[in-house]
Design an enzyme around this catalytic site. Structure first.
Site, PDB file in Angstrom:
ATOM      1  N   ASN A   1       0.710  -4.607   4.764  1.00  0.00           N
ATOM      2  CA  ASN A   1       0.344  -5.010   3.401  1.00  0.00           C
ATOM      3  C   ASN A   1      -0.809  -6.014   3.417  1.00  0.00           C
ATOM      4  OD1 ASN A   1       2.137  -6.883   4.539  1.00  0.00           O
ATOM      5  ND2 ASN A   1       2.945  -7.524   2.556  1.00  0.00           N
TER       6      ASN A   1
ATOM      7  N   ASP B   1       6.258  -1.986   3.803  1.00  0.00           N
ATOM      8  CA  ASP B   1       6.826  -3.328   3.672  1.00  0.00           C
ATOM      9  C   ASP B   1       6.112  -4.136   2.590  1.00  0.00           C
ATOM     10  OD1 ASP B   1       8.713  -5.361   4.628  1.00  0.00           O
ATOM     11  OD2 ASP B   1       6.891  -6.453   5.097  1.00  0.00           O
TER      12      ASP B   1
ATOM     13  N   ASP C   1       9.605 -12.364  10.061  1.00  0.00           N
ATOM     14  CA  ASP C   1       8.946 -12.098   8.787  1.00  0.00           C
ATOM     15  C   ASP C   1       7.938 -13.201   8.483  1.00  0.00           C
ATOM     16  OD1 ASP C   1       8.201 -10.899   6.429  1.00  0.00           O
ATOM     17  OD2 ASP C   1      10.068 -11.297   5.359  1.00  0.00           O
TER      18      ASP C   1
END
Length: 432
Positions: free
Chosen positions: A98, A155, A311
């Site tokens: 992303n 994602d 993350d």
């Protein structure tokens, strides 16, 4: 020829079943030899790292990071993000797609791996599953894999349509790629900024119901079941709810290729930590209830969770210093993961050190099929982290190697101080 010797350390390599004092010879980017202390041969002239009193382990692998390039270099660059990774003991990171533009092409996948990016550790791109991550038309997975992509995902955006997710799972299975799902039914989370519950009610914020995650995981597992003969691999990103973990647990019992990861913030923090709208505790999935947090801990300890992933999601200070509802989701995590895992999983909850290290190295490598990574067996990549497993230290966000400082762990006491990180035979980080 380049050679590096790690002497006098205690090697813990869960994948190879080694837990003993060893010397290791790294040559030309590979593990060349392992022997008892003082028994290595052919090491004259090699650079030496003295690991006396330290643990030597396979380099850590983070299968879920956001390096922000291309397009958002004010938050992070591949160079700064991988410098933070090296400081945290990671020798490989899998970068989410992303970016701006979205990594849905061979060109961007290759661009991310170019030496011009200045990466300190190995970057494995994860490509978008659908064009522009819009959840409609799937990409050319064979071409993306040939360019170096190690998995596909949208994602940041879930693949909501049943038909699109089914096509993604089937097409990825044909070329041997994993499908990583951001499990969030956005039809249930529109306008929400934290977990649904008493804390959100008190703060006057709209909450994300746990069912938005668990429901999509259950749908995906149903699709995997329908495609059982094709053997698709579904990996659930940043799992945060008891319902989702229960679904993964059952899928495994049913013999399906379903794996999952949990981030340190989801097994350490709960929605109450948001306090008075502190945006450094805002992420997606959000911090959940104490019951969900406890379910994450239980699943890690009993082996349902396949990997600890950070993350890592850096944001510039000015982006986080706004009203809670307007602030972007995400926190940094590469420099704190090992210290938090050793402090809590190992010291507090008594998980054996080898199992903790496996969750951070061998098992993530297995999830993405990264052959020759996650172990220090002879012939594997010369990736190692050398650390003092007993040392306590305090994490200071001001000292980060990342471009961003959006962490909830500023000032926390960590355990396990990294002294060196060695990536493909070269020192990528050294403690000063």
């Amino acid at each position: 020829m380049s050679a590096l010797v790690i002497r006098n350390g205690h090697l813990i390599d869960p994948a190879a079943g080694v837990d003993a004092p060893k010397d290791i010879l790294l040559k030309d980017g590979k593990v060349a030899d392992i022997a008892g202390p003082g028994k290595l041969k052919g090491v004259n002239g090699a650079e030496t790292l003295d690991a006396t009193g330290l643990v030597v382990a396979p380099g850590l692998i983070d299968i879920h990071v956001h390096l922000r390039e291309p397009g958002q270099g004010h938050k992070e660059t591949i160079a700064t993000g991988t410098a933070a990774a090296a400081a945290g003991g990671f020798t490989a990171v899998a970068a989410m797609p992303n970016t701006m533009p979205v990594n849905d092409s061979v060109d961007i996948t290759r661009w991310m791996q170019s030496p011009d990016r200045g990466a300190s550790v190995r970057v494995f791109p994860i490509a978008a599953a659908t064009r522009g991550s819009k959840g409609e038309t799937i990409n050319d997975f064979a071409a993306l894999k040939s360019a170096g992509a190690v998995a596909v995902t949208d994602d940041g955006h879930p693949i909501l349509k049943d038909s699109a997710m089914r096509d993604t799972l089937a097409a990825a299975a044909r070329v041997g790629l994993s499908v990583i799902q951001h499990a969030e039914d956005t039809r249930l989370t529109q306008g929400a900024s934290m977990n649904a519950g008493p804390v959100a009610f008190k703060l006057g914020l709209r909450g994300m119901p746990a069912e938005a995650e668990s429901g999509l995981v259950e749908r995906d597992i149903r699709l995997v079941t329908e495609l059982r003969d094709a053997r698709p691999h579904l990996h659930v990103a940043h799992t945060s709810t008891a319902g989702a973990i229960a679904a993964v647990r059952q899928a495994r019992r049913n013999g399906l290729r379903v794996t999952c990861e949990v981030a340190p913030h989801h097994f350490l923090l709960i929605d109450e930590h948001v306090g008075q709208y502190n945006t450094n505790f805002k992420m997606n999935p959000p911090l959940r209830s104490a019951a969900d947090r406890d379910a994450m801990i239980e699943a890690i300890l009993d082996g349902v969770v396949d990997a600890i992933a950070t993350d890592h999601a850096p944001h510039a200070t000015h982006e986080k210093e706004v009203e809670f509802e307007r602030a972007p989701n995400g926190i940094t995590g590469l420099e704190t993961a090992l210290g938090l895992c050793l402090r809590y999983l190992h010291r507090e909850w008594k998980m054996p050190l080898g199992r903790v290290l496996s969750l951070l190295s061998a098992q993530p490598a297995a999830v993405l099929g990264l052959k020759g990574r996650g172990t220090l067996a002879v012939g594997s990549a010369a990736d190692a982290v050398i650390f003092d497993s007993k040392a306590e230290w305090t994490y200071r966000a001001a000292d980060t190697k990342s471009k961003s400082r959006n962490t909830p762990f500023d000032g926390w006491t960590m355990q396990g101080r990294v002294h060196w990180t060695v990536c493909e035979g070269r020192v990528a980080y050294a403690l000063k």
